[in-house]
Design a protein around this motif. Structure first.
Motif, mmCIF file in Angstrom:
data_model
loop_
_atom_site.group_PDB
_atom_site.id
_atom_site.type_symbol
_atom_site.label_atom_id
_atom_site.label_comp_id
_atom_site.label_asym_id
_atom_site.label_seq_id
_atom_site.Cartn_x
_atom_site.Cartn_y
_atom_site.Cartn_z
ATOM 1 N N SER A 53 0.843 -1.182 0.000
ATOM 2 C CA SER A 53 0.000 0.000 0.000
ATOM 3 C C SER A 53 0.876 1.229 0.000
ATOM 4 O O SER A 53 1.624 1.447 -0.937
ATOM 5 N N LEU A 54 0.835 2.036 1.068
ATOM 6 C CA LEU A 54 1.631 3.239 1.109
ATOM 7 C C LEU A 54 3.018 2.938 1.633
ATOM 8 O O LEU A 54 3.218 2.048 2.445
ATOM 9 N N LEU A 55 3.971 3.723 1.207
ATOM 10 C CA LEU A 55 5.351 3.553 1.621
ATOM 11 C C LEU A 55 5.748 4.724 2.488
ATOM 12 O O LEU A 55 5.551 5.873 2.132
ATOM 13 N N TRP A 56 6.276 4.411 3.666
ATOM 14 C CA TRP A 56 6.697 5.461 4.581
ATOM 15 C C TRP A 56 8.200 5.558 4.572
ATOM 16 O O TRP A 56 8.902 4.571 4.656
ATOM 17 N N ARG A 107 -1.205 -8.561 -5.063
ATOM 18 C CA ARG A 107 -0.377 -9.203 -6.077
ATOM 19 C C ARG A 107 0.722 -8.217 -6.465
ATOM 20 O O ARG A 107 0.609 -7.017 -6.225
ATOM 21 N N GLY A 108 1.766 -8.717 -7.067
ATOM 22 C CA GLY A 108 2.837 -7.824 -7.482
ATOM 23 C C GLY A 108 3.957 -8.595 -8.143
ATOM 24 O O GLY A 108 3.793 -9.759 -8.528
ATOM 25 N N ALA A 114 -4.306 -0.228 -9.379
ATOM 26 C CA ALA A 114 -5.255 0.039 -10.470
ATOM 27 C C ALA A 114 -4.550 0.719 -11.626
ATOM 28 O O ALA A 114 -4.867 0.482 -12.802
ATOM 29 N N ALA A 115 -3.584 1.572 -11.315
ATOM 30 C CA ALA A 115 -2.851 2.290 -12.361
ATOM 31 C C ALA A 115 -1.778 1.414 -13.012
ATOM 32 O O ALA A 115 -1.345 1.701 -14.130
ATOM 33 N N ALA A 116 -1.357 0.358 -12.314
ATOM 34 C CA ALA A 116 -0.310 -0.520 -12.832
ATOM 35 C C ALA A 116 -0.693 -1.971 -12.580
ATOM 36 O O ALA A 116 -0.166 -2.618 -11.664
ATOM 37 N N PRO A 117 -1.638 -2.511 -13.374
ATOM 38 C CA PRO A 117 -2.020 -3.919 -13.216
ATOM 39 C C PRO A 117 -0.914 -4.841 -13.728
ATOM 40 O O PRO A 117 -0.078 -4.430 -14.541
#
Length: 216
Positions: free
Chosen positions: A13-16, A176-177, A202-205
């Protein structure tokens, strides 16, 4: 892969990232007093170097299972297997450590709240500290979907797509990734040098060639 820090899961998700420390004022140091004359002739630099104990970068790497590192297929399979398990299952972190070359890096990437792409440079020990509790309390199963390998001489680059579930029989993965894994064969075994990973968004499936399970 998964990297959890505080309330955020890195690579899913988000990267800190922490902010850099501010610059400090630099003040001139007082001139040192003259050093007293030596009472005996110091040893030559070469002798001092020989007398200093050598540091073995492999000394803290646990012995690997032979079946985990005998081939590229084996070490990638071991990587996925060792971090996976149901809630309540203790992971074998020495087995995890044994897969990595000294100085290896694990690099989760992601997009922060401002929409900026960032990366965090971590070690296998950082990964253990950040994820041990979460993996054992929540459960985590990461499975490889497909793989593309490029190799030359003693090095190899693996693009390995993955999907992760908290329970192996969950209908849908929660992430997924793609794991980008760099490896070295030292003539005796395979080692993981670096893993960089990015989650599907969503921007990079995931591209078609990486989105379907390929049996190996």
């Amino acid at each position: 892969m998964l990297f959890k820090t505080g309330a955020l899961v890195l690579g899913t998700s988000l990267l800190w990232l922490g902010t850099a420390a501010g610059a400090q004022d630099i003040k001139p140091l007082p001139k040192p007093a003259p050093a007293p004359a030596p009472t005996q002739t110091p040893a030559p630099a070469a002798e001092a170097a020989r007398a200093a104990p050598a540091t073995d970068p492999f000394a803290n790497i646990p012995p690997a299972r032979a079946e985990d590192v005998r081939s590229l297929d084996a070490i990638v399979a071991a990587l996925y297997e060792v971090i996976s398990g149901d809630a309540g299952k203790e992971r074998d972190w020495n087995r995890f450590r044994s897969l990595f070359y000294p100085g290896a890096r694990m690099i989760p990437t992601g997009v922060n709240a401002a929409g900026k792409v960032n990366a965090r440079i971590a070690t296998p020990e950082d990964y253990i500290r950040a994820n041990e509790k979460f993996l054992e309390e929540e459960g985590f199963h990461e499975q490889e979907l497909s793989r593309h390998v490029d190799s030359f001489g003693t090095i190899a680059q693996v693009f390995s797509s993955y999907e992760a579930r908290k329970k192996r029989d969950d209908e849908k993965p929660f992430v997924r990734g793609i794991n980008s894994i760099q490896l070295l064969n030292d003539g005796n075994r395979w080692w993981i040098m670096t893993i960089g990973w990015a989650p599907e968004t969503a921007a990079a499936p995931l591209p078609d060639q990486y989105s379907k399970k390929t049996e190996r």
